[in-house]
Design an enzyme around this catalytic site. Sequence first.
Site, PDB file in Angstrom:
ATOM      1  N   SER A  64      86.358  39.630  45.769  1.00  0.00           N
ATOM      2  CA  SER A  64      86.183  40.375  47.013  1.00  0.00           C
ATOM      3  C   SER A  64      85.075  41.396  46.813  1.00  0.00           C
ATOM      4  O   SER A  64      84.844  41.874  45.701  1.00  0.00           O
ATOM      5  CB  SER A  64      87.480  41.086  47.393  1.00  0.00           C
ATOM      6  OG  SER A  64      87.280  41.994  48.457  1.00  0.00           O
TER       7      SER A  64
ATOM      8  N   TYR B  86      94.285  46.905  45.671  1.00  0.00           N
ATOM      9  CA  TYR B  86      93.631  45.621  45.921  1.00  0.00           C
ATOM     10  C   TYR B  86      92.240  45.611  45.291  1.00  0.00           C
ATOM     11  O   TYR B  86      91.851  44.645  44.620  1.00  0.00           O
ATOM     12  CB  TYR B  86      93.538  45.380  47.425  1.00  0.00           C
ATOM     13  CG  TYR B  86      92.852  44.094  47.813  1.00  0.00           C
ATOM     14  CD1 TYR B  86      93.533  42.885  47.798  1.00  0.00           C
ATOM     15  CD2 TYR B  86      91.513  44.094  48.209  1.00  0.00           C
ATOM     16  CE1 TYR B  86      92.900  41.711  48.155  1.00  0.00           C
ATOM     17  CE2 TYR B  86      90.876  42.916  48.577  1.00  0.00           C
ATOM     18  CZ  TYR B  86      91.574  41.727  48.543  1.00  0.00           C
ATOM     19  OH  TYR B  86      90.941  40.558  48.900  1.00  0.00           O
TER      20      TYR B  86
END
Length: 276
Positions: free
Chosen positions: A140, A153
């Site tokens: 990501s 995250y």
Amino acid sequence: MIFKDKTVVITGGSEGVGAAAARLFAEAGANIMLVARSRKNLDTIADELRDKTRVKVFAMDVTDVDACADMLKKAAFEFGGIHILVNNAGYHARGNVENVDAAELARIIDVNLRAPIMLSRMVIPYLRDSEEGVIINVGSMAGRTPVPGSTTYAASKAGLRSFSIALGEELRETGIKIGLVSPGPVDTGFIMADLDKTADITLSQPMSTAEEVAQTILDLCGNNQREVAIPRVTGFLTTINYLFPWIGRLLRPTLEKKGARAKARLKAEQKKSNGE
């Protein structure tokens, strides 16, 4: 890379990027092992693909190490080997760290980091037996520049990025390739079902489709790149922010305003499509 008759294992394969990648690999003639928690969703995708290629499904939680081992054994038995692993399964619980349940924070790390590490470790012996072994990890942009409100995250994806780079060095002489795809926001339920909790700055960046990310995964299997950031402009911005954090802080208010406008537009489009 020629995918015909190669065996591809895809975690998180029942929807979003995983399902899109399965469709592209199937079109290219690869055998597919689809992995996700929902057997019903897996069967839906598998039924769609069976007229194109051989498909098997394995319903499991990627944090279950024993289940991972059983799944890889089944894939190798059914298809005669394993050539590509796509670590795509992901989990997110948005919010500031102090407001997110501790068990949720632990699951973010377990799904996004521990599971890919263990699956990569377990699949290496199978890939050594293949002529062309590949592991693609789906990271990501948050792993390239941490995002407040997605702290754990971001940490999990930064760890996955570091793991991917280091493992690539460990396996450099084996012929096994380690690749990393780092997308920004993607138009899937992972974000679209949780717009209110998604950080405004995340939505300030161009949104990719699941199909665009999936195509990047396929391309990365056969080229010499180690990491691809998609879209490129966001990858450039994350690099600048990493090298010069003060620039990121300077740009943050402007980007957050842009993201807030994008969020409002997306929510309005959702309401319209739902007939509200």
